[in-house]
Scaffold this motif. Sequence first.
Motif, PDB file in Angstrom:
ATOM      1  N   GLY A 120      50.867  39.369  46.939  1.00 43.57           N
ATOM      2  CA  GLY A 120      51.826  40.255  46.296  1.00 43.57           C
ATOM      3  C   GLY A 120      52.794  40.877  47.291  1.00 43.57           C
ATOM      4  N   SER A 127      44.037  45.607  36.810  1.00 46.26           N
ATOM      5  CA  SER A 127      43.180  45.977  37.935  1.00 46.26           C
ATOM      6  C   SER A 127      43.207  47.470  38.240  1.00 46.26           C
ATOM      7  CB  SER A 127      43.632  45.222  39.188  1.00 46.26           C
ATOM      8  OG  SER A 127      44.971  45.581  39.526  1.00 46.26           O
ATOM      9  N   ALA A 174      44.883  38.759  46.928  1.00 48.91           N
ATOM     10  CA  ALA A 174      45.913  38.959  45.911  1.00 48.91           C
ATOM     11  C   ALA A 174      46.959  39.972  46.386  1.00 48.91           C
ATOM     12  CB  ALA A 174      45.272  39.420  44.610  1.00 48.91           C
ATOM     13  N   GLN A 175      46.509  41.023  47.033  1.00 48.42           N
ATOM     14  CA  GLN A 175      47.439  42.028  47.553  1.00 48.42           C
ATOM     15  C   GLN A 175      48.332  41.442  48.641  1.00 48.42           C
ATOM     16  OE1 GLN A 175      44.422  44.751  48.723  1.00 48.42           O
ATOM     17  NE2 GLN A 175      44.129  45.577  46.655  1.00 48.42           N
ATOM     18  N   TRP A 177      43.084  39.668  39.419  1.00 43.28           N
ATOM     19  CA  TRP A 177      43.794  39.231  40.630  1.00 43.28           C
ATOM     20  C   TRP A 177      45.300  39.202  40.377  1.00 43.28           C
ATOM     21  CZ3 TRP A 177      40.049  34.490  40.783  1.00 43.28           C
ATOM     22  CH2 TRP A 177      38.765  34.936  41.132  1.00 43.28           C
ATOM     23  N   LEU A 178      45.696  38.714  39.199  1.00 49.94           N
ATOM     24  CA  LEU A 178      47.114  38.711  38.853  1.00 49.94           C
ATOM     25  C   LEU A 178      47.647  40.136  38.772  1.00 49.94           C
ATOM     26  CD1 LEU A 178      49.644  37.162  38.039  1.00 49.94           C
ATOM     27  CD2 LEU A 178      48.816  37.147  35.677  1.00 49.94           C
ATOM     28  N   GLU A 209      46.645  42.642  40.541  1.00 53.31           N
ATOM     29  CA  GLU A 209      46.852  43.122  41.906  1.00 53.31           C
ATOM     30  C   GLU A 209      48.113  42.537  42.534  1.00 53.31           C
ATOM     31  OE1 GLU A 209      45.158  45.515  44.201  1.00 53.31           O
ATOM     32  OE2 GLU A 209      45.172  46.006  42.076  1.00 53.31           O
ATOM     33  N   ILE A 210      48.409  41.283  42.220  1.00 52.10           N
ATOM     34  CA  ILE A 210      49.658  40.687  42.711  1.00 52.10           C
ATOM     35  C   ILE A 210      50.850  41.451  42.159  1.00 52.10           C
ATOM     36  CG2 ILE A 210      51.132  38.634  42.648  1.00 52.10           C
ATOM     37  CD1 ILE A 210      48.528  36.950  42.585  1.00 52.10           C
TER      38      ILE A 210
END
Length: 215
Positions: A199, A163, A195-196, A124-125, A127-128
Amino acid sequence: MISQRLFAEFLSTALLLVTVVGSGIMAERLAGGNDAVALLANTLATVGGLYILIELFGPVSGAHMNPAVSAAIAARGQLSWTLLPAYILVQLLGAACGAWLANAMFGLPLLEFSTKARTGVGQWLGEIVATVGLLLVVLRAPASRVAGMVAAYIGAAYWFTSSTSFANPAAAFGRMFSDSFAGIAPGDVPAFIAAQSLGATLGVTINKLLGKNHV
């Protein structure tokens, strides 16, 4: 015409997913179980495809191929907020159709769901980070260089993020319809999109903090 812009977004997003999913299937079949080789092949195809699609469809619709990018472009006043939902809808439809076409080309079931798990705080991080970077490139790159810079960034982010850099809610949606190297299990998609979205918000905020390009 609005219809032409929407068709361009549908078609470019579909072709993007054909590129990502199709090259993932081919890479998986030819790599002999070597994931590094498969990822490298997938990366090279995606970089080339992205560059061509942005150059080809950019003059028609902007070639966003990504709801996060479309929302950011709307936020800076370059896309009507009333048109944004239609952009997102055709991007999602295009992504699904692109995955289905890739499946069909390689003799896979037309409609299937991925079983490839992609979850966890690290992903998830990733993807951010991937989406922050993509939004900064899109918002700050000179217009004449955006295609090359976006393609190069995504190619790099395939390797430096945990990711493999989806950075695109439509891509996450479409890739769940292919049980292949590039797929993502449906249950993991909502967290990726969250997450996106975070971001993208951070990317827009950082862009504002940086101010206008001075050189």
